[in-house]
Design a protein around this motif. Structure first.
Motif, PDB file in Angstrom:
ATOM      1  N   VAL A  99      -0.819  -3.671   8.175  1.00  0.00           N
ATOM      2  CA  VAL A  99      -0.553  -3.647   6.739  1.00  0.00           C
ATOM      3  C   VAL A  99       0.727  -2.854   6.469  1.00  0.00           C
ATOM      4  N   LEU A 109      -3.679   1.010  -3.485  1.00  0.00           N
ATOM      5  CA  LEU A 109      -4.026  -0.175  -2.704  1.00  0.00           C
ATOM      6  C   LEU A 109      -3.247  -1.329  -3.325  1.00  0.00           C
ATOM      7  N   MET A 152      -6.761  -1.398   8.036  1.00  0.00           N
ATOM      8  CA  MET A 152      -7.319  -0.890   6.786  1.00  0.00           C
ATOM      9  C   MET A 152      -8.663  -1.546   6.557  1.00  0.00           C
ATOM     10  N   SER A 191       0.232  -5.628  -0.302  1.00  0.00           N
ATOM     11  CA  SER A 191       0.288  -5.896   1.142  1.00  0.00           C
ATOM     12  C   SER A 191      -1.122  -5.957   1.731  1.00  0.00           C
ATOM     13  N   PHE A 192      -2.100  -5.358   1.071  1.00  0.00           N
ATOM     14  CA  PHE A 192      -3.502  -5.523   1.438  1.00  0.00           C
ATOM     15  C   PHE A 192      -4.140  -6.629   0.603  1.00  0.00           C
ATOM     16  N   ARG A 211      -3.921 -10.399   1.228  1.00  0.00           N
ATOM     17  CA  ARG A 211      -4.534 -10.912   2.448  1.00  0.00           C
ATOM     18  C   ARG A 211      -6.052 -11.028   2.336  1.00  0.00           C
ATOM     19  N   VAL A 237      -8.232  -5.555   7.146  1.00  0.00           N
ATOM     20  CA  VAL A 237      -6.916  -6.172   7.259  1.00  0.00           C
ATOM     21  C   VAL A 237      -6.114  -5.349   8.266  1.00  0.00           C
ATOM     22  N   VAL A 257       0.870  -1.171   0.000  1.00  0.00           N
ATOM     23  CA  VAL A 257       0.000   0.000   0.000  1.00  0.00           C
ATOM     24  C   VAL A 257       0.909   1.223   0.000  1.00  0.00           C
TER      25      VAL A 257
END
Length: 167
Positions: A131, A146, A121, A149-150, A153, A128, A81
């Motif tokens: 992050v 975005l 986030m 790393s988001f 998941r 999540v 992110v």
């Protein structure tokens, strides 16, 4: 009679001003369809949202970072992110010059980013925690990204011209 007129004027003023301050009037809200019912799958609540492509050909979404509303461009090519400095400052994150230790190649060239971890986030019904993110100078980036790393998941797929995110 005077009280009725005063009440009518106040109701008219409130009815005119309140919609300006509600997120319901956001143009990007038309691009997001959130499934309101959370069915149970294997004992866990299942959340899903569908994002339609914007007029510019990209997928954008409104989210919240640590309770603060922010807009994001969904970028599966971004490892993490990415927040613009101005947006990070709204979260109380103010990296010093020495914190910009990560070399980043962007469409606008090479730049240094400051690594951070965001506590939480929320994108639609999806949440999540912890992050990984980077802060980039405002001039290096047109909007928040975005990144994976988001996205890594949650479950996501491009289906029938729409982006579907599930958790």
């Amino acid at each position: 009679m005077r009280g009725v007129i005063v009440f009518a004027i106040l109701a008219l003023i409130v009815g005119t001003l309140v919609p300006r301050y509600l997120d319901l009037s956001r143009p990007d809200a038309a691009h997001v369809a959130v499934v309101p019912v959370a069915p149970v799958v294997d004992g866990a609540a299942y959340r899903s949202m569908t994002i339609t492509r914007g007029d510019d050909g990209h997928f954008g979404v409104a989210g919240e970072v640590d309770g603060r509303r922010m807009d994001f461009l969904i970028d599966t090519g971004a490892s993490v992110v990415v927040l613009r400095e101005r947006e990070a400052a709204r979260l109380g994150i103010h990296p010093a010059a020495r914190d910009y230790t990560v070399d980043v190649s962007t469409a606008n060239g090479k730049v240094h980013g400051a690594p951070v971890e965001l506590n939480r986030m929320d994108v639609g019904p999806l949440t999540v925690r912890n992050v990984r993110a980077l802060i980039l100078p405002d001039e290096a980036l047109g909007q928040n990204l975005l990144g994976m790393s988001f996205l890594a998941r949650v479950r996501w797929e491009h289906r029938n011209g729409k982006l579907v995110l599930e958790q």
